[in-house]
Each structure stands twice: as structure tokens, then as C-alpha cells.
Design a protein around this motif. Sequence first.
Motif, short mmCIF file in Angstrom:
data_model
loop_
_atom_site.label_atom_id
_atom_site.label_comp_id
_atom_site.label_asym_id
_atom_site.label_seq_id
_atom_site.Cartn_x
_atom_site.Cartn_y
_atom_site.Cartn_z
N UNK A 1 0.92 -1.04 -0.20
CA UNK A 1 -0.04 -0.03 0.48
C UNK A 1 1.19 1.47 -0.07
N UNK A 2 0.49 2.07 -0.56
CA UNK A 2 0.88 4.09 -0.78
C UNK A 2 -0.28 4.46 -0.08
N UNK A 3 0.27 5.68 0.79
CA UNK A 3 -0.48 5.92 2.21
C UNK A 3 -1.90 5.51 2.57
N UNK A 4 -1.63 4.41 2.63
CA UNK A 4 -2.90 4.02 2.73
C UNK A 4 -3.81 3.21 1.71
N UNK A 5 -3.42 3.80 1.05
CA UNK A 5 -4.43 3.60 -0.77
C UNK A 5 -3.67 1.69 -1.07
N UNK A 6 -4.31 0.62 -1.31
CA UNK A 6 -3.59 -0.30 -1.66
C UNK A 6 -3.41 -0.30 -2.89
N UNK B 1 7.50 -6.79 -7.73
CA UNK B 1 6.29 -5.95 -6.81
C UNK B 1 5.03 -5.91 -8.50
N UNK B 2 4.28 -6.63 -8.41
CA UNK B 2 3.32 -6.43 -9.19
C UNK B 2 1.74 -5.79 -8.80
N UNK B 3 1.27 -5.23 -10.08
CA UNK B 3 0.38 -4.21 -9.81
C UNK B 3 -0.97 -4.92 -9.85
N UNK B 4 -1.78 -3.94 -9.07
CA UNK B 4 -2.87 -3.71 -8.73
C UNK B 4 -4.01 -2.68 -7.74
N UNK B 5 -4.64 -2.35 -8.68
CA UNK B 5 -5.13 -1.26 -7.99
C UNK B 5 -4.95 -0.15 -8.30
N UNK B 6 -4.49 1.43 -7.59
CA UNK B 6 -3.78 2.18 -8.25
C UNK B 6 -2.10 1.75 -9.06
N UNK C 1 4.81 6.20 4.01
CA UNK C 1 4.35 6.18 2.59
C UNK C 1 4.41 4.59 2.18
N UNK C 2 5.23 3.88 0.97
CA UNK C 2 5.04 2.78 0.93
C UNK C 2 4.97 1.65 1.88
N UNK C 3 4.24 1.18 1.90
CA UNK C 3 4.31 0.38 3.39
C UNK C 3 4.40 -1.66 2.58
N UNK C 4 5.02 -2.59 2.79
CA UNK C 4 5.26 -3.82 2.76
C UNK C 4 4.83 -4.24 3.78
N UNK C 5 3.19 -5.51 3.86
CA UNK C 5 3.53 -5.74 5.32
C UNK C 5 2.75 -7.58 4.65
N UNK C 6 3.12 -8.79 5.72
CA UNK C 6 3.52 -10.00 4.98
C UNK C 6 2.71 -10.71 5.29
N UNK C 7 1.90 -11.68 4.69
CA UNK C 7 0.55 -11.83 4.84
C UNK C 7 0.41 -13.65 4.53
#
Length: 255
Positions: free
Chosen positions: A55-60, A82-87, A246-252
Amino acid sequence: MTRLHAISCAALVAAMSAALPAGEAAAQEQLSPTTEAPPAPTPVLRPFVAQYQVSNHGNSLGTATMQVVALDDGRWRVDLAMKGGGLLRVAGLNVEQSTVFDVVDGRYRPLGQSTVKRVFLSKRRTTGGYDWAKRTAQWTGDVKDTRRAPVPLQDGDMSGLLINLAIIRDATPGATLHYRFVDDGRARPQDYAVAAQTQAIQVGDLSFDALRVDRSNAGSEQTSVWVAPGVPTPLRMLQSEGGETGLDLVLVGYQ
């Protein structure tokens, strides 16, 4: 993919409630284990594949994959894609980074590095080689003119991806970590401060006792990484500027 398992740590302390005769007490003292805690083992580098939500600034924005692969002749490769999805998909952005490395005296030593960035119809590709015999690193491809000259190498120099792995290996409560970033035709020191205590970090429906590691010499651009014992990849990687996320990567998940 293996779901994440929560990490918990408990200490069990037992005390004798009755005094022993002198002879038995001496024997008991010899048989009793030392009360001094052994040093924590150094995390072992091993192959893994980890998936992140981006996500970036809270947007997926999409997803990311980080992996470490064992190669021949004692070499390894670490990748981040990194692969696009959403914005991110709307922008057409796609980022792939790789570093081939080996391990010398416990240090992760980069041998080659590549980055590919795609935005709409454009593509930027750079390739770097680390020549440890000549002790120089140099980048080719879509590199700025100011970054085409050879960069002198020092023992311990790492690419950005390798620094992430080094933080997992080195982070202990209250520690200060010093690295030298040599990537994309430039070199600069990077210092990190490890939190004195763990904190709970939520990953999906699981909670981990994680150490937060903050870059301490980044100016207004802040980088924070959360790591936990037994997990070979960061739980979270966050970039912020001026106090804004800003840019935020969270492990799933990882396997």
C-alpha cells in the motif's frame, strides 16, 4: 503457502523450597544447569518465498514477492518483485530487483545486481557488477551519467536487498547497526537503531512479538523494518517521509 505461525516465548523458573543437607546440596549444585541465559543463535540463511500486501499512503497498490534462492557454488539470490493491483495497476508500474551474492566470513557479499522498472510503455533496466578482485562496482544500462563511474568497494558493502537480510540476522534489542549501501551507482552509510523491547505487530489474524528497526541517518525519509525470531523475512517494511506513511509492505504468508 504456509500460513504464518505466531511466535511466543515463555520462561519457566523453578526454585527449591527446602534446604538440602550439605553433601546433597553440593551434588545438586554440580548437576544444576547454569542460570545464565545462552546467547541467541544467529539466524541461518535459508531459502524462502514470502508474499506481501503493498500500500501507499493507506491505499492498496498490489502485491509483492520476496524470495531467497540457493544457487550452485555456494551462491544465493534474493529477489523482490512488485506487481500492480489497484492504483499500481492503473499506473502500469512493475518493479523487479535481484541480487546474486555469496557469504564470506559471515557477511553477505553482493556479486551482481539488477533492477527493472516498468511504467506505462517505458522500461528502465540497470545492471551492476561487484568486482571484488578489483574492489570496484559499476552499473550499466539506464543509469544517470553521474552514477556510471566505478564505485570503490569496502568489506561489508551490500545492496539494498541484502541490507534487509542483514537486519534479520543482526537485530538484537537495543543494538545499533551500521551498513554501507552500494547500489545503483552510489555508496552511502546506513545506520539503524533497534528498539530496546519487542512490540506486538498484527499480521492478518496473528500477532507477533517483533523488533522494530529504524534507519537513524535517513533525514526526513524514514525506513522502518519489523523482524521476529524464526521468521526469515521482514514482517513489515515501511517508508515514510515527513511523518507521513508512504510505501508499506506487510507480510501475509511465507514458505
